[in-house]
Write a protein that holds these residues in place. Structure first.
Motif, PDB file in Angstrom:
ATOM      1  N   ILE A 282       0.834  -0.944   0.087  1.00 42.95           N
ATOM      2  CA  ILE A 282      -0.001  -0.010   0.002  1.00 42.95           C
ATOM      3  C   ILE A 282       0.935   1.252   0.021  1.00 42.95           C
ATOM      4  O   ILE A 282       0.201   2.277  -0.309  1.00 42.95           O
ATOM      5  CB  ILE A 282      -0.976   0.173   1.084  1.00 42.95           C
ATOM      6  CG1 ILE A 282      -0.030   0.167   2.590  1.00 42.95           C
ATOM      7  CG2 ILE A 282      -1.912  -1.350   1.125  1.00 42.95           C
ATOM      8  CD1 ILE A 282      -1.100   0.271   3.790  1.00 42.95           C
ATOM      9  N   ARG A 283       2.171   1.206   0.230  1.00 38.09           N
ATOM     10  CA  ARG A 283       2.984   2.386   0.181  1.00 38.09           C
ATOM     11  C   ARG A 283       2.870   3.252  -0.894  1.00 38.09           C
ATOM     12  O   ARG A 283       2.708   4.384  -0.817  1.00 38.09           O
ATOM     13  CB  ARG A 283       4.474   1.937   0.164  1.00 38.09           C
ATOM     14  CG  ARG A 283       5.295   3.165   0.726  1.00 38.09           C
ATOM     15  CD  ARG A 283       6.758   2.542   0.995  1.00 38.09           C
ATOM     16  NE  ARG A 283       7.719   3.882   1.332  1.00 38.09           N
ATOM     17  CZ  ARG A 283       8.725   3.711   1.732  1.00 38.09           C
ATOM     18  NH1 ARG A 283       9.302   2.360   1.810  1.00 38.09           N
ATOM     19  NH2 ARG A 283       9.557   4.551   2.205  1.00 38.09           N
ATOM     20  N   PRO A 284       2.683   2.693  -2.250  1.00 37.17           N
ATOM     21  CA  PRO A 284       2.678   3.687  -3.306  1.00 37.17           C
ATOM     22  C   PRO A 284       1.452   4.401  -3.382  1.00 37.17           C
ATOM     23  O   PRO A 284       1.212   5.490  -4.019  1.00 37.17           O
ATOM     24  CB  PRO A 284       2.941   2.908  -4.621  1.00 37.17           C
ATOM     25  CG  PRO A 284       3.690   1.633  -4.244  1.00 37.17           C
ATOM     26  CD  PRO A 284       3.010   1.251  -2.704  1.00 37.17           C
ATOM     27  N   ALA A 285       0.421   3.732  -2.900  1.00 37.52           N
ATOM     28  CA  ALA A 285      -1.064   4.282  -2.720  1.00 37.52           C
ATOM     29  C   ALA A 285      -1.244   5.291  -1.589  1.00 37.52           C
ATOM     30  O   ALA A 285      -2.289   5.801  -1.806  1.00 37.52           O
ATOM     31  CB  ALA A 285      -2.025   3.169  -2.815  1.00 37.52           C
ATOM     32  N   ILE A 286      -0.167   5.597  -0.769  1.00 37.77           N
ATOM     33  CA  ILE A 286      -0.490   6.424   0.282  1.00 37.77           C
ATOM     34  C   ILE A 286      -0.809   7.749  -0.174  1.00 37.77           C
ATOM     35  O   ILE A 286      -1.958   8.398   0.452  1.00 37.77           O
ATOM     36  CB  ILE A 286       0.792   6.389   1.176  1.00 37.77           C
ATOM     37  CG1 ILE A 286       0.704   4.987   2.035  1.00 37.77           C
ATOM     38  CG2 ILE A 286       0.577   7.626   2.309  1.00 37.77           C
ATOM     39  CD1 ILE A 286       2.169   4.913   2.926  1.00 37.77           C
ATOM     40  N   PRO A 287      -0.397   8.316  -1.148  1.00 41.56           N
ATOM     41  CA  PRO A 287      -0.684   9.698  -1.513  1.00 41.56           C
ATOM     42  C   PRO A 287      -2.058   9.749  -2.485  1.00 41.56           C
ATOM     43  O   PRO A 287      -2.425  10.794  -2.802  1.00 41.56           O
ATOM     44  CB  PRO A 287       0.494  10.166  -2.617  1.00 41.56           C
ATOM     45  CG  PRO A 287       1.492   9.134  -2.336  1.00 41.56           C
ATOM     46  CD  PRO A 287       0.903   7.826  -1.919  1.00 41.56           C
ATOM     47  N   LYS A 289      -5.760   8.338  -2.402  1.00 38.16           N
ATOM     48  CA  LYS A 289      -6.702   7.936  -1.421  1.00 38.16           C
ATOM     49  C   LYS A 289      -7.653   6.958  -2.001  1.00 38.16           C
ATOM     50  O   LYS A 289      -7.866   5.759  -1.364  1.00 38.16           O
ATOM     51  CB  LYS A 289      -7.247   9.163  -0.856  1.00 38.16           C
ATOM     52  CG  LYS A 289      -8.200   8.676   0.545  1.00 38.16           C
ATOM     53  CD  LYS A 289      -8.729  10.021   1.249  1.00 38.16           C
ATOM     54  CE  LYS A 289      -7.508  10.835   2.054  1.00 38.16           C
ATOM     55  NZ  LYS A 289      -8.019  11.640   2.638  1.00 38.16           N
ATOM     56  N   GLU A 290      -7.983   7.023  -3.298  1.00 37.19           N
ATOM     57  CA  GLU A 290      -8.855   6.147  -3.793  1.00 37.19           C
ATOM     58  C   GLU A 290      -8.365   4.833  -3.905  1.00 37.19           C
ATOM     59  O   GLU A 290      -8.979   3.796  -3.784  1.00 37.19           O
ATOM     60  CB  GLU A 290      -9.143   6.767  -5.288  1.00 37.19           C
ATOM     61  CG  GLU A 290     -10.267   5.849  -5.796  1.00 37.19           C
ATOM     62  CD  GLU A 290     -10.916   6.388  -7.121  1.00 37.19           C
ATOM     63  OE1 GLU A 290     -11.584   5.904  -7.820  1.00 37.19           O
ATOM     64  OE2 GLU A 290     -10.963   7.764  -7.149  1.00 37.19           O
ATOM     65  N   GLU A 291      -6.921   4.926  -4.483  1.00 31.66           N
ATOM     66  CA  GLU A 291      -6.227   3.549  -4.666  1.00 31.66           C
ATOM     67  C   GLU A 291      -6.012   2.908  -3.341  1.00 31.66           C
ATOM     68  O   GLU A 291      -5.945   1.656  -3.236  1.00 31.66           O
ATOM     69  CB  GLU A 291      -4.991   3.722  -5.416  1.00 31.66           C
ATOM     70  CG  GLU A 291      -4.147   2.473  -5.831  1.00 31.66           C
ATOM     71  CD  GLU A 291      -4.815   1.397  -6.337  1.00 31.66           C
ATOM     72  OE1 GLU A 291      -4.215   0.542  -6.479  1.00 31.66           O
ATOM     73  OE2 GLU A 291      -5.975   1.551  -6.863  1.00 31.66           O
ATOM     74  N   ARG A 294      -8.959   1.216  -2.030  1.00 31.52           N
ATOM     75  CA  ARG A 294      -9.153   0.039  -2.945  1.00 31.52           C
ATOM     76  C   ARG A 294      -8.592  -1.166  -2.430  1.00 31.52           C
ATOM     77  O   ARG A 294      -9.186  -2.338  -2.216  1.00 31.52           O
ATOM     78  CB  ARG A 294      -9.018   0.172  -4.376  1.00 31.52           C
ATOM     79  CG  ARG A 294      -9.360  -0.852  -5.105  1.00 31.52           C
ATOM     80  CD  ARG A 294      -8.947  -0.477  -6.632  1.00 31.52           C
ATOM     81  NE  ARG A 294      -7.409  -0.949  -6.811  1.00 31.52           N
ATOM     82  CZ  ARG A 294      -7.066  -2.093  -6.742  1.00 31.52           C
ATOM     83  NH1 ARG A 294      -7.637  -3.200  -6.601  1.00 31.52           N
ATOM     84  NH2 ARG A 294      -5.462  -1.958  -6.852  1.00 31.52           N
ATOM     85  N   LEU A 295      -7.217  -0.930  -2.158  1.00 32.71           N
ATOM     86  CA  LEU A 295      -6.337  -1.928  -1.627  1.00 32.71           C
ATOM     87  C   LEU A 295      -6.600  -2.477  -0.355  1.00 32.71           C
ATOM     88  O   LEU A 295      -6.873  -3.782  -0.028  1.00 32.71           O
ATOM     89  CB  LEU A 295      -4.913  -1.445  -1.760  1.00 32.71           C
ATOM     90  CG  LEU A 295      -4.300  -1.251  -2.976  1.00 32.71           C
ATOM     91  CD1 LEU A 295      -2.991  -0.781  -2.749  1.00 32.71           C
ATOM     92  CD2 LEU A 295      -4.157  -2.672  -3.809  1.00 32.71           C
TER      93      LEU A 295
END
Length: 332
Positions: A282-287, A289-291, A294-295
């Motif tokens: 989930i690190r790449p998705a931290i900035p 929010k929608e992604e 989803r994770l």
């Protein structure tokens, strides 16, 4: 803001975040004797990433955070992490799990930063045995850390005692006596077969019914005790005691029925279940929010009803594989 439910209707409002995999000890049930190759600093979540991640979780209904490791107090910005999370209005509870070696020095700053509760790992009250279990630790530093935590009046102090057959199960009465004289919650925990050969784990396993047996045989009167918190323990207090004791039995009892926690590893992977290998980066998705959301939902949708570490389940695993990570790499 939404609420996070898994497919079995369990509400998840609690996240455990490992801020480092580094540790100053090599406990026998947590790490191999030769140690582990620790992550480089760039693989660890940064302070800003951790804070933004917590804000993302808040939007999903999370209001409780536990900081774990490795040994979280080895991070120089551990108090800053607590302070920044404490500043998020929706967070109602912040706790930390530590080996206690640095707690004498850091209890005050953690209290001032907004830390509510502390869990301290202490598997024996004997100095020589502590050195053996931790492969080199100094128990006096931990005892001094506990006293510092008591002096700074944290809302709750818990001692985590992993029972190991033939190693520390002869100290159960000593720990019960400690709970009688100290305002702490001593939590007896069954050892789990994580990154350990099954035969080794079976030789070390101690069922927690032994605590009741020893209480009854030694005429120790106790009663159920309601202890606020987020953990899975069932709690009791000896009549007239300053503290209490709790039982956490991931092997012998219904550990998973009310599971309300998600875990994030120090390198930014989300684990919905402690035992199984499935995890989401989930690190790449931290900035984003929608992604990120989803994770998190994907992880929850795959979360099993039970980890199946139980004694009756050991030969019944048919789907998936157990985690490759050691306990120090997950965050407990």
């Amino acid at each position: 803001m939404e609420n996070l439910y898994d497919r079995y209707g369990r509400l998840h409002d609690y996240v455990r975040i490992s801020i480092t995999d580094h540790c100053s000890l090599r406990c026998v049930y947590c790490m191999p004797e030769e140690g582990l190759p620790f992550f480089s600093s760039d693989r660890l979540l940064s302070l800003d990433e951790i804070v933004q991640m917590v804000k993302n979780f808040v939007d999903l209904g999370v209001n409780k955070v536990r900081i774990t490791g490795g040994e979280p107090l080895l991070r120089k910005d551990a108090a800053d992490i607590v302070r920044r999370i404490h500043a998020i209005p929706e967070i109602t509870d912040i706790s930390i799990t530590t080996n206690g070696l640095l707690l004498k020095k850091k209890a005050k700053i953690l209290k001032e930063a907004g830390l509510d509760r502390i869990n301290i790992s202490l598997d024996t009250l004997r100095a020589d045995k502590y050195r053996n279990i931790t492969r080199g630790g100094n128990i006096q530093q931990v005892l001094d850390g506990i006293q510092a935590a008591i002096r700074w009046h944290f809302k709750q102090i818990k001692l985590n005692v992993v029972l190991l057959k033939g190693i520390n199960d002869d100290e159960i009465l000593d720990f019960l006596h400690y709970s009688y004289n100290h305002n702490v919650n001593v939590r007896f925990i069954e050892v789990m077969p994580i990154s350990n050969p099954i035969d080794k784990w079976q030789n070390e396993y101690v069922g927690l019914n032994k605590i009741f047996y020893l209480c009854d045989n030694n005429h120790i009167k106790y009663h159920p005790f309601d202890l606020p918190g987020n953990g899975p323990s069932e709690n009791y207090r000896i009549d007239g005691a300053a503290g209490s004791f709790g039982l956490i039995h991931p092997i012998s009892d219904r550990f998973c029925e009310t599971c309300n926690r998600l875990r994030v590893t120090a390198d930014g992977y989300l684990k919905a279940c402690l035992y199984w290998n499935e995890e989401f980066n989930i690190r790449p998705a931290i900035p984003h929010k929608e992604e990120f959301c989803r994770l998190v939902h994907q992880a929850l949708n795959n979360k099993p009803l039970n980890h199946k570490m139980g004694l009756n389940d050991m030969g019944k695993r048919v789907n998936g594989s157990s985690t490759w990570r050691h306990m120090s790499q997950i965050g407990g």
